[in-house]
Design a protein around this motif. Structure first.
Motif, PDB file in Angstrom:
ATOM      1  N   UNK A  93      18.576   8.466  -0.355  1.00  0.00           N
ATOM      2  CA  UNK A  93      18.607   7.408  -0.539  1.00  0.00           C
ATOM      3  C   UNK A  93      17.175   7.259   0.916  1.00  0.00           C
ATOM      4  N   UNK A  94      16.187   7.648  -0.397  1.00  0.00           N
ATOM      5  CA  UNK A  94      14.747   6.880   0.221  1.00  0.00           C
ATOM      6  C   UNK A  94      14.355   6.600  -0.605  1.00  0.00           C
ATOM      7  N   UNK A  95      12.599   6.037  -0.592  1.00  0.00           N
ATOM      8  CA  UNK A  95      12.009   4.681  -1.746  1.00  0.00           C
ATOM      9  C   UNK A  95      11.733   6.088  -2.756  1.00  0.00           C
ATOM     10  N   UNK A  96      12.303   5.986  -3.618  1.00  0.00           N
ATOM     11  CA  UNK A  96      11.024   6.631  -4.638  1.00  0.00           C
ATOM     12  C   UNK A  96      10.538   5.978  -5.681  1.00  0.00           C
ATOM     13  N   UNK A  97      10.647   6.541  -7.040  1.00  0.00           N
ATOM     14  CA  UNK A  97      10.423   5.755  -8.439  1.00  0.00           C
ATOM     15  C   UNK A  97      11.130   6.612  -9.152  1.00  0.00           C
ATOM     16  N   UNK A  98      12.511   7.724  -9.018  1.00  0.00           N
ATOM     17  CA  UNK A  98      12.552   8.264 -10.537  1.00  0.00           C
ATOM     18  C   UNK A  98      13.199   7.244 -11.225  1.00  0.00           C
ATOM     19  N   UNK A  99      13.159   7.398 -12.730  1.00  0.00           N
ATOM     20  CA  UNK A  99      13.614   7.661 -14.105  1.00  0.00           C
ATOM     21  C   UNK A  99      15.077   8.326 -14.187  1.00  0.00           C
ATOM     22  N   UNK A 100      15.489   7.330 -15.216  1.00  0.00           N
ATOM     23  CA  UNK A 100      16.871   8.427 -15.496  1.00  0.00           C
ATOM     24  C   UNK A 100      16.943   9.097 -16.410  1.00  0.00           C
ATOM     25  N   UNK A 101      15.213   9.068 -17.346  1.00  0.00           N
ATOM     26  CA  UNK A 101      15.079  10.222 -17.978  1.00  0.00           C
ATOM     27  C   UNK A 101      14.859  11.630 -17.261  1.00  0.00           C
ATOM     28  N   UNK A 102      13.889  11.347 -16.225  1.00  0.00           N
ATOM     29  CA  UNK A 102      13.233  12.627 -15.645  1.00  0.00           C
ATOM     30  C   UNK A 102      14.443  13.265 -14.430  1.00  0.00           C
ATOM     31  N   UNK A 103      15.176  12.269 -14.424  1.00  0.00           N
ATOM     32  CA  UNK A 103      16.156  12.948 -13.611  1.00  0.00           C
ATOM     33  C   UNK A 103      16.955  13.961 -13.519  1.00  0.00           C
ATOM     34  N   UNK A 104      17.702  14.016 -14.768  1.00  0.00           N
ATOM     35  CA  UNK A 104      18.595  14.860 -15.691  1.00  0.00           C
ATOM     36  C   UNK A 104      17.969  16.186 -15.821  1.00  0.00           C
ATOM     37  N   UNK A 105      17.390  16.108 -16.011  1.00  0.00           N
ATOM     38  CA  UNK A 105      16.313  17.996 -16.126  1.00  0.00           C
ATOM     39  C   UNK A 105      16.224  18.406 -14.980  1.00  0.00           C
ATOM     40  N   UNK A 106      16.532  17.711 -13.597  1.00  0.00           N
ATOM     41  CA  UNK A 106      16.666  18.277 -12.283  1.00  0.00           C
ATOM     42  C   UNK A 106      17.770  18.744 -11.406  1.00  0.00           C
ATOM     43  N   UNK A 107      19.094  18.248 -12.254  1.00  0.00           N
ATOM     44  CA  UNK A 107      20.054  18.632 -11.200  1.00  0.00           C
ATOM     45  C   UNK A 107      20.596  18.934 -12.683  1.00  0.00           C
ATOM     46  N   UNK A 123       0.925  -1.974   0.073  1.00  0.00           N
ATOM     47  CA  UNK A 123       0.188   0.283  -0.016  1.00  0.00           C
ATOM     48  C   UNK A 123       0.791   1.164   0.181  1.00  0.00           C
ATOM     49  N   UNK A 124       2.159   1.452   0.616  1.00  0.00           N
ATOM     50  CA  UNK A 124       2.953   1.994   0.055  1.00  0.00           C
ATOM     51  C   UNK A 124       2.965   2.782  -0.503  1.00  0.00           C
ATOM     52  N   UNK A 125       3.399   1.783  -1.949  1.00  0.00           N
ATOM     53  CA  UNK A 125       4.373   1.934  -2.663  1.00  0.00           C
ATOM     54  C   UNK A 125       3.380   2.646  -3.937  1.00  0.00           C
ATOM     55  N   UNK A 126       1.959   1.911  -3.563  1.00  0.00           N
ATOM     56  CA  UNK A 126       1.030   2.521  -3.807  1.00  0.00           C
ATOM     57  C   UNK A 126       0.815   4.213  -3.463  1.00  0.00           C
ATOM     58  N   UNK A 127       1.178   4.673  -2.290  1.00  0.00           N
ATOM     59  CA  UNK A 127       0.734   5.711  -1.536  1.00  0.00           C
ATOM     60  C   UNK A 127       1.547   7.081  -2.438  1.00  0.00           C
ATOM     61  N   UNK A 128       2.906   6.163  -2.737  1.00  0.00           N
ATOM     62  CA  UNK A 128       4.113   6.729  -2.788  1.00  0.00           C
ATOM     63  C   UNK A 128       4.146   7.355  -4.742  1.00  0.00           C
ATOM     64  N   UNK A 129       3.674   6.392  -5.190  1.00  0.00           N
ATOM     65  CA  UNK A 129       3.515   6.410  -6.982  1.00  0.00           C
ATOM     66  C   UNK A 129       2.133   8.246  -7.124  1.00  0.00           C
ATOM     67  N   UNK A 130       1.607   7.689  -5.902  1.00  0.00           N
ATOM     68  CA  UNK A 130       0.584   9.119  -6.404  1.00  0.00           C
ATOM     69  C   UNK A 130       1.309  10.786  -5.772  1.00  0.00           C
ATOM     70  N   UNK A 131       1.759  10.479  -4.813  1.00  0.00           N
ATOM     71  CA  UNK A 131       2.426  11.270  -3.809  1.00  0.00           C
ATOM     72  C   UNK A 131       3.138  11.710  -5.125  1.00  0.00           C
ATOM     73  N   UNK A 132       4.060  10.635  -6.026  1.00  0.00           N
ATOM     74  CA  UNK A 132       5.174  11.445  -6.674  1.00  0.00           C
ATOM     75  C   UNK A 132       5.000  11.825  -7.684  1.00  0.00           C
ATOM     76  N   UNK A 133       3.422  11.888  -8.085  1.00  0.00           N
ATOM     77  CA  UNK A 133       3.008  12.150  -9.435  1.00  0.00           C
ATOM     78  C   UNK A 133       1.685  13.105  -9.109  1.00  0.00           C
ATOM     79  N   UNK A 134       2.021  13.839  -8.220  1.00  0.00           N
ATOM     80  CA  UNK A 134       1.134  14.759  -7.648  1.00  0.00           C
ATOM     81  C   UNK A 134       2.506  15.831  -7.243  1.00  0.00           C
TER      82      UNK A 134
END
Length: 424
Positions: A377-391, A355-366
């Motif tokens: 160091x914490x739970x996330x579902x970020x992917x490489x193609x989305x990471x580069x624009x952030x840094x 259930x937490x994994x599902x909630x994390x995905x919803x939070x990340x989408x929001x």
């Protein structure tokens, strides 16, 4: 002494949320032990106090823990720095400095974390005028891919890529930190701070003290504020009211942890015993939990908080607590606060992985529309193609890591999935 091959079967992170796949654990007692472990060949990763919540420290091969290396702190009052063993906890070095009249400018809420692990993952502490813990790093001693002991410091042109280094270029064995004269801090709890006031004047609220934390489970119409103020003496007066919220005499509670796990409220004391939320001599937090955390530009803070509030019916039943903090901008390439004033939104979840994994995905989408950076160091579902624009300096960091470790000795699957290291 090197452990010739401790089995890591069943070896988990601090909260038990992740089980390591590494086949061998080397318990280093000296820097020479670390050098021998690297010289033995194969992939190797550093391990601290295991306060991560994902596979960042794992590699399926060999882990080297540096927490058994003696701290051997060296204080340089002229340069206002202290150099200490990388596996030392912040609680230990804080107590040592306080005894000598010196201090760090910022601390994590858990003083139990190792210095090297905290800085490598961008752990941040709190305070709208305070930079993340890694920004206090003036120098690093590390064992490189050829098992040689190296030093890097602020004069080096690529140094800003190394404090938040994700263990990607070597095994850090000693760290030099900025220090300042010791100071007093008082922390107070204010209850009933309305969400309307938070969203209307977030910057004002987050800057009312040296360090401010807002706590919520996202239900209801108010939050709790913990305000830590630097004071000149124990008799300094503090306001009885904060933006309509009233000072709560306590006792304070946090994340279902025992009351006596928390540092003292309502009275001034040494910085080392007030800046953390939890006492260094007891087990912190709830302990049976999953954590995720997201860094957003502070100017987007009200919109981000409003977006998560709309998920309250999903989030609240799975949550122990959320903590909201602010940090100042810095220039560290992989810091969550790189080049922007930051709001950190932290979730301490109940240990219910599905259930937490599902909630994390919803939070990340929001939060996705707000260029949200996840905690390394914490739970996330970020992917490489989305990471580069952030840094903006991610490519520079990857080039630095590849130059320092061309064979990928210190890489792992997580760094490769995220594009921080080349896939091998």
């Amino acid at each position: 002494m090197i452990d010739p091959g401790s089995e890591t079967s069943g070896f988990r992170t601090w909260s038990g949320a992740y089980q390591f796949t590494a086949r061998r654990l080397v318990a280093a007692r000296t820097i020479q032990d670390v050098r021998r472990a690297v010289a033995a060949g194969g992939r190797v990763r550093a391990l601290g106090t295991r306060h991560s919540f994902n596979d960042l420290a794992d590699n399926g091969a060999t882990l080297v823990t540096v927490t058994g290396i003696a701290p051997d702190p060296v204080l340089d009052e002229s340069s206002r720095t202290v150099t200490v063993g990388a596996g030392t906890t912040y609680g230990a070095i804080a107590a040592w400095l306080q005894e000598r009249g010196w201090a760090l400018g910022n601390l994590a809420s858990l003083p139990h974390v190792s210095i090297a692990g905290a800085i490598a993952t961008g752990t941040h502490g709190s305070g709208s005028g305070n930079r993340v813990l890694s920004a206090a790093v003036a120098g690093l001693d590390y064992v490189d891919a050829d098992s040689e002991l190296r030093h890097a410091g602020r004069p080096d042109p690529d140094f800003d890529g190394m404090p938040v280094g994700l263990g990607a270029f070597g095994i850090v064995v000693r760290v030099t930190l900025d220090v300042e004269p010791a100071y007093l801090v008082r922390q107070d709890v204010y209850a009933g701070l309305s969400w309307d006031r938070v969203l209307a004047d977030l910057d004002g609220i987050m800057s009312v003290g040296y360090s401010v934390s807002l706590f919520t489970d996202w239900s209801g119409e108010s939050v709790q504020a913990w305000v830590k103020r630097r004071v000149a003496g124990p008799d300094d007066a503090v306001p009885a009211e904060l933006f309509g919220a009233h000072r709560d005499p306590g006792p304070a509670r946090l994340a279902d942890s025992p009351v006596d796990n928390l540092t003292v409220h309502g009275a001034a004391g040494p910085w080392s015993q007030r800046l953390p939320h939890f006492r260094a001599d007891v087990r912190p937090s709830n302990g049976d939990e999953i954590q995720s955390e997201y860094f957003v530009a502070r100017r987007h803070g009200p919109a981000c908080l409003a977006a998560v509030r709309r998920l309250a019916s999903l989030v609240t039943p799975l949550l122990l607590v959320t903590e909201i903090r602010a940090t100042a901008a810095d220039g560290l390439w992989l810091s969550g606060s790189y080049d922007r004033e930051t709001l950190a939104i932290h979730f301490t979840w109940r240990n219910r992985p599905g259930p937490v994994d599902g909630a994390v995905r919803e939070v990340e989408a929001a939060l996705a529309p707000f260029a949200t950076r996840p905690h390394w160091g914490k739970v996330s579902h970020i992917e490489a193609e989305k990471l580069e624009p952030l840094y903006p300096r991610l490519r520079d960091a990857r080039a630095l890591f590849e130059r320092l470790d061309p064979q990928g000795r210190f890489s792992n699957s997580r760094l490769e999935r995220l594009g921080v290291r080349a896939i091998r």
